[in-house]
Design a protein around this motif. Structure first.
Motif, short mmCIF file in Angstrom:
data_model
loop_
_atom_site.label_atom_id
_atom_site.label_comp_id
_atom_site.label_asym_id
_atom_site.label_seq_id
_atom_site.Cartn_x
_atom_site.Cartn_y
_atom_site.Cartn_z
N ILE A 50 42.34 42.30 35.58
CA ILE A 50 42.81 42.75 36.89
C ILE A 50 44.25 42.31 37.11
CG2 ILE A 50 42.51 42.45 39.39
CD1 ILE A 50 39.46 42.27 38.83
N ILE A 101 45.93 48.97 43.67
CA ILE A 101 44.52 48.64 43.87
C ILE A 101 43.92 49.57 44.92
CG2 ILE A 101 42.87 46.85 44.52
CD1 ILE A 101 44.93 44.76 43.85
N VAL A 152 38.43 46.05 45.52
CA VAL A 152 37.89 45.07 44.58
C VAL A 152 36.45 44.77 44.98
CG1 VAL A 152 38.07 42.70 43.70
CG2 VAL A 152 40.15 44.03 44.15
N THR A 164 33.56 41.92 44.29
CA THR A 164 33.42 40.58 43.72
C THR A 164 32.38 39.77 44.50
OG1 THR A 164 34.66 38.64 42.95
CG2 THR A 164 35.26 39.53 45.12
N LEU A 212 45.62 39.60 45.21
CA LEU A 212 44.96 40.69 45.91
C LEU A 212 45.71 41.16 47.14
CD1 LEU A 212 41.20 39.70 45.56
CD2 LEU A 212 42.58 41.26 44.16
N VAL A 228 38.56 44.07 49.84
CA VAL A 228 37.70 43.34 48.91
C VAL A 228 36.27 43.38 49.42
CG1 VAL A 228 37.25 41.13 47.78
CG2 VAL A 228 39.61 41.80 48.30
N ALA A 287 37.69 45.80 39.76
CA ALA A 287 38.70 46.38 40.64
C ALA A 287 38.83 47.86 40.35
CB ALA A 287 40.05 45.69 40.44
#
Length: 276
Positions: free
Chosen positions: A43, A53, A56, A58, A70, A75, A97
């Protein structure tokens, strides 16, 4: 911006679903203009290479390691169990991502660039093999890669993962004219070497290396097509051990062969030092 998600069917996660379904993923990623980067290191390399981006995915414990790169990206935070359920496999590197693809350069633009050593891949359809070849090429000084029309996508998740992000560091382009492709290479000043298992070909360490060289690699099963073998300036091989040949081992897989051949391209480029 953090968004906590508990439902695997949440439409916000649609970029990440059914990652093992190759045909679905190829269609979805082409339609949306995205690819997936897996793991912190990859990433970071994708972001460093300028890919925007989209989002993401996670878990809580990976938020801190990724925090510095980030920015204000969206996210989605899920549990470990939900992460595995969405992806369809254990995501050992903690994060996925969704990245936006960038336009590829044209073949002519790439050939007019500074690359003195390039690879040309004909119909390699295995994503892992393509990723591994990009990694070897990056490590051994190859400046660019050309792909035949049917070659696997270097930005498919498996190729990106196997390459450890090397697909972001080497410029590449996809041919739109396979039949005349080598003519364009020759017009751009490249001496073309066709790698073959045929032990009657010139050994790689005796090949003529001019200032600009293009090494041609063929598909996993059939190797280079007869057309490209005939059109190349020189056919080259990696000499095999006589004992191996006697035992029926007459070739290497395409990844190993590519690595050895790329290393062979690193030797002196002064014509006076290259075998005639």
């Amino acid at each position: 911006m953090l968004e906590y998600v508990t439902d695997p069917d949440d439409p916000r996660l649609s970029d990440y679903t059914r990652l093992r379904d190759v045909e679905l993923r190829k269609s979805l990623e082409a339609e949306r203009g995205l690819f997936l980067a897996e793991g912190e290191k990859v990433i970071r390399r994708a972001i460093g290479a300028g890919y925007p981006i989209r989002s993401v995915l996670t878990t809580r414990r990976w938020l801190t390691p990724l925090q510095d790169v980030l920015g204000d990206a969206t996210v989605y935070v899920v549990s470990d169990e939900l992460m595995s359920g969405i992806a369809g496999f254990q995501v050992h590197r903690g994060a996925l991502a969704s990245m936006e693809r960038l336009p590829l350069p044209s073949v002519d633009t790439l050939l007019k660039g500074p690359a003195r050593r390039i690879l040309v891949l004909e119909d390699l359809v295995d994503h892992s093999n393509v990723g591994a070849i990009f990694r070897s090429a990056a490590a051994l000084g190859v400046g660019a890669i050309l792909l035949s029309p049917r070659c696997a996508d270097p930005l498919y998740r498996r190729a990106v993962k196997v390459s450890m992000g090397a697909v972001f560091s080497i410029p590449y382009a996809r041919m739109d004219d396979w039949f005349e492709g080598l003519t364009r290479l020759r017009e751009a000043g490249y001496h073309t070497l066709a790698l073959t298992p045929d032990q009657h070909a010139t050994p790689m360490d005796r090949a003529r290396l001019t200032d600009r060289v293009a090494l041609l690699l063929g598909s996993e099963g059939d190797g280079l097509s007869s057309h490209w073998l005939q059109e190349a300036d020189e056919a080259v091989c990696i000499p095999m051990s006589p004992d191996a040949m006697a035992a029926g081992v007459d070739s290497l897989n395409v990844v190993a062969a590519a690595a050895i051949a790329c290393h062979g391209l690193m030797r002196a480029t002064d014509p006076a030092q290259s075998p005639a």
